[in-house]
Design an enzyme around this catalytic site. Structure first.
Site, PDB file in Angstrom:
ATOM      1  N   HIS A 463       1.031  -1.095   0.441  1.00 21.58           N
ATOM      2  CA  HIS A 463       0.100   0.070  -0.239  1.00 21.58           C
ATOM      3  C   HIS A 463       1.040   1.231  -0.132  1.00 21.58           C
ATOM      4  O   HIS A 463       0.743   2.412  -0.934  1.00 21.58           O
ATOM      5  CB  HIS A 463      -0.783   0.177   1.684  1.00 21.58           C
ATOM      6  CG  HIS A 463      -2.154   1.588   1.200  1.00 21.58           C
ATOM      7  ND1 HIS A 463      -2.938   1.198   1.652  1.00 21.58           N
ATOM      8  CD2 HIS A 463      -1.069   2.735   1.748  1.00 21.58           C
ATOM      9  CE1 HIS A 463      -3.577   2.132   1.662  1.00 21.58           C
ATOM     10  NE2 HIS A 463      -2.924   3.422   1.723  1.00 21.58           N
ATOM     11  N   GLU A 464       2.157   1.286   0.467  1.00 22.30           N
ATOM     12  CA  GLU A 464       2.693   2.224   1.373  1.00 22.30           C
ATOM     13  C   GLU A 464       3.560   2.934  -0.315  1.00 22.30           C
ATOM     14  O   GLU A 464       3.685   3.815  -0.409  1.00 22.30           O
ATOM     15  CB  GLU A 464       2.853   2.669   2.094  1.00 22.30           C
ATOM     16  CG  GLU A 464       3.092   2.293   3.661  1.00 22.30           C
ATOM     17  CD  GLU A 464       1.815   3.310   3.424  1.00 22.30           C
ATOM     18  OE1 GLU A 464       1.476   4.649   2.843  1.00 22.30           O
ATOM     19  OE2 GLU A 464       1.110   3.587   4.149  1.00 22.30           O
ATOM     20  N   HIS A 467       1.950   4.206  -2.637  1.00 27.36           N
ATOM     21  CA  HIS A 467       1.385   5.582  -2.356  1.00 27.36           C
ATOM     22  C   HIS A 467       3.033   5.994  -3.091  1.00 27.36           C
ATOM     23  O   HIS A 467       3.142   7.761  -3.839  1.00 27.36           O
ATOM     24  CB  HIS A 467       1.709   6.412  -0.952  1.00 27.36           C
ATOM     25  CG  HIS A 467       0.002   6.553  -0.289  1.00 27.36           C
ATOM     26  ND1 HIS A 467      -0.752   6.858  -1.404  1.00 27.36           N
ATOM     27  CD2 HIS A 467      -0.078   5.910   0.216  1.00 27.36           C
ATOM     28  CE1 HIS A 467      -1.639   6.570  -0.824  1.00 27.36           C
ATOM     29  NE2 HIS A 467      -1.415   6.095   0.550  1.00 27.36           N
ATOM     30  N   HIS A 470       3.204   6.967  -6.263  1.00 27.81           N
ATOM     31  CA  HIS A 470       2.688   7.877  -7.202  1.00 27.81           C
ATOM     32  C   HIS A 470       4.264   9.310  -7.218  1.00 27.81           C
ATOM     33  O   HIS A 470       3.298   9.993  -7.953  1.00 27.81           O
ATOM     34  CB  HIS A 470       1.781   8.087  -6.321  1.00 27.81           C
ATOM     35  CG  HIS A 470       0.400   8.782  -6.894  1.00 27.81           C
ATOM     36  ND1 HIS A 470      -0.855   9.623  -5.534  1.00 27.81           N
ATOM     37  CD2 HIS A 470       0.271   9.539  -7.765  1.00 27.81           C
ATOM     38  CE1 HIS A 470      -1.707   9.936  -6.742  1.00 27.81           C
ATOM     39  NE2 HIS A 470      -0.691  10.511  -8.013  1.00 27.81           N
TER      40      HIS A 470
END
Ligand SMILES: [Zn+2]
Length: 675
Positions: A463-464, A467, A470
């Site tokens: 998940h991290e 980020h 991105h």
């Protein structure tokens, strides 16, 4: 340069940074920026993008680059000195920010730039100006002086109160521990946790075992402690942190909650909104408060039946009337029985280094990028690593730090933050750098063991990392809309939640696993059982998240002015509607709900679910084409990951997917059959 904080020529000089440098650095920089701004406005009679906007973007970039390590260190080190320095500098920063966005001359200059934008202006430049004009409006640039001053004072007060809110949680948590003489009380806990508890007791010169209230320990107790009394004690400590029900009234957040709500409400009223929820939506993808409320209600009503079924199964399995501190425990037991799967057995397959190298391999396969560890980079703790990211032609794209393990004083949870934002202004490019922070169970140094992750930790790491991609893969030159910046908050979790899906794929997990003893990757049979268990408790978990989201949104939409007692009333009403199991009266969820009272999720917690729909639907495209399909991955990269906040997110999504997202994708992914 004498103050190392002000050296922005390369990475932060972490080894040399000291709390006493913070206020002088910020004061000096802000004073210099004020002068520059005055000169700019005086000397640019016919402003255009390059002569006005670019220098302002440059200043914003520099300020955030200087502030970033300060805000980061106060979160991950949690020393009194860093926190004090942060608290002392925060008002300077907030004041400067409000001054900028309330500066009428500056707003007029932006309006002039806007009117002078050429026909063929790039969407990114157009967006930078559009957002700037919007933010002037949201800061009350056109208000009478008294109202402007009040708005500014509110922003100051809010920043300080939100920081105090967070610090109360940290202090309450650090102060609590449970000493245990009798090992029998720890029955059920994994060996690793018991060893850690013994080490913790020794550290404080005590016999026996000492359990602290960091998240990994709390979670471990809730899932595994056989003694209901131990689970209940932890539950109570956790849900009363920093509250009137907690152990120390000095850390009670009740007054902070009242103040934050009332200030937010007042500020949103000043700039023309009916309540803070409406104000919050002015920068988000969801169009209206009604759209959010009905989205949450639709998800709740389509999930309820499945959730009740899960609860019934769990109750029958446990044979007791379930209390809130029983659910995780019995769910874990049910998973073991039904799917013969246990978090702790899986842990043996996921040494952190193996997971990371597997994760990097996936990014390489999807996007053609290369990730490499870099030695010799100054950091703030011995656990910290630094990695660089290169594109297919070995051109450097950026880099990031990882700080993965829980330790005393470190803020809870897992997150990514910006260290340096990408920019390319007037020919001076800077590459993005980020921080990836988690709170995994630390390696057990006494036995020289490696840190082993649960599968849930693996999902968190993915998940991290989503980020981080991105942030790092952006191609946008203007920092205010590069990477995560300028992306509507309810779409920010798209790249991260999207990435979680890969942690549920066999091929991926094989590359991320190596058993601590045999070195074997995760066997197919074990994966199948894990996959079967993926949806265990999913509907109940969904309802829990919807409870948080609905509480947050209704709180900011309805009861801000009357503050704390009304907040509790709203919580009660939301729970009556959503919660499956009654919570005890002492439960004080709001007091430690830092997402909405200290972080950026105010009237925005629904964003998780909103973006989850996008993420599930986006991953659907990969499932249809093959999850490593390069064309699909390339399209995701160019349409979603690279564009930052430069274009309308729904248009970007449709460009990637060929249609708008569908809510069914999320229900399907969660294994929820709905009517
Ligand atoms: Zn996230």
């Amino acid at each position: 340069m004498s103050n190392p904080l002000l050296d922005t020529s390369s990475l932060p000089r972490f080894a040399e940074l000291l709390p006493e440098q913070v206020v002088p650095a910020l004061s000096e920089l802000i004073a210099a920026h004020r002068q520059k701004l005055e000169a700019l406005l005086d000397n640019t009679p016919e402003p255009d993008f390059d002569s006005l906007v670019a220098p302002l973007e440059e200043m914003e970039h520099e300020l955030s680059r200087v502030w970033s390590p300060v805000s980061h260190l106060q979160g991950v080190l949690g020393s009194r000195e860093w926190r004090d320095a942060y608290n002392a500098a925060l008002p300077l920063l907030t004041e400067h920010g409000t001054d900028l966005s309330q500066n009428l001359r500056l707003q007029q200059a932006y309006t002039a730039v806007d009117q002078r934008l050429p026909e063929d202006v790039s969407p990114a430049r157009k967006r930078v100006v559009e957002y700037a004009l919007r933010d002037f409006r949201l800061a009350g640039v056109g208000l009478p002086d008294a109202d402007k001053a009040r708005f500014k004072a509110i922003m100051q007060q809010l920043a300080a109160t939100q920081a105090a809110f967070e610090h109360n949680i940290q202090d309450a948590q650090d102060a609590w521990s449970l000493h245990i003489d009798d090992q029998g009380a720890l029955a059920g806990l994994p060996q690793q946790a018991v060893v850690r508890a013994a080490a913790e007791a020794r550290k404080r010169d005590r016999q026996g075992w000492l359990l602290t209230l960091d998240y990994p320990t709390y979670d471990m107790v809730m899932r595994h402690a056989d003694k209901q009394g131990l689970r209940e004690a932890f539950y109570r400590a956790w849900v009363t942190r920093a509250s009137d029900q907690g152990e120390n009234p000095d850390w009670d957040n009740s007054e902070n909650i009242r103040e934050i709500l009332s200030l937010r409400h007042e500020a949103s009223g000043l700039v023309g909104f009916g309540n803070y929820a409406e104000y919050s939506l002015a920068t988000k993808m969801a169009g209206s408060t009604d759209a959010v409320i009905s989205f949450l209600h639709e998800l709740a009503s389509r999930t309820r039946t499945a959730a009740e079924k899960e609860l019934l199964e769990l109750s029958e399995f446990s044979g007791i009337a379930l209390a809130p501190w029983d659910c995780s425990y019995w769910l874990e037991k049910l998973k073991q029985k039904k799917h013969s799967i246990s978090n702790e057995a899986l842990r043996q397959y996921f040494p952190v280094d193996t997971v990371i190298s597997g994760l990097f391999e996936i990014a390489e396969r999807l996007y053609g990028v290369k990730l490499e560890a870099q030695d010799g980079v100054a950091t703030w703790h011995e656990d910290v690593r630094y990695y660089s990211l290169q594109d297919e032609n070995s051109a450097l794209l950026g880099g990031f730090y990882t700080d993965l393990f829980a330790r005393s004083g470190k803020r809870n949870g897992a997150w990514v933050d910006e260290c340096v934002v990408r920019k390319n202004l007037n020919g001076r490019p800077t590459l993005p750098v980020g921080y990836l922070v988690c709170n995994f169970t630390p390696p057990d140094s006494s036995a020289d063991r490696r840190s082993l992750l649960t599968h849930e930790d693996v999902v968190t790491l993915f998940h991290e990392f989503g980020h981080m991609l991105h942030h790092l893969l952006t191609r946008i030159d203007y920092p205010s809309i590069a990477g995560i910046n300028g992306v509507p908050w309810d779409a920010v979790e798209l790249p991260s939640q999207f990435m979680e899906n890969f942690a549920w794929n066999f091929e991926v997990l094989q590359r991320c696993s190596a058993h601590t003893e045999s070195g074997e990757p995760l066997p197919r049979q074990l994966f199948d059982r894990l996959d079967d268990s993926r949806h265990a408790g999913a509907a109940m978990a969904m309802m829990r998240q919807l409870e948080f989201a609905l509480f947050d949104f209704r709180l900011h939409a309805e009861c801000a002015p009357s503050g704390w007692p009304a907040a509790l009333e709203t919580l009660r009403a939301v729970r009556e509607e959503i919660a499956l199991i009654p919570h005890p009266d002492y439960n004080r969820l709001p007091h430690a709900f830092s997402h909405i009272f200290a972080g950026g999720y105010a009237a925005g917690y629904y964003s998780y679910k909103w973006a989850e729909v996008l993420a599930a639907d986006a991953f659907g495209a990969f499932e249809e084409a093959g999850i490593f399909d390069r064309d699909t991955a390339q399209r995701f990269r160019t349409e979603i990951l690279e564009v930052g906040g430069s274009c309308d997110i729904m248009r970007a999504y449709v460009a990637f997917r060929g249609r708008e997202p569908e809510i069914d994708a999320l229900l399907r992914q969660s294994g929820i059959e709905s009517g």
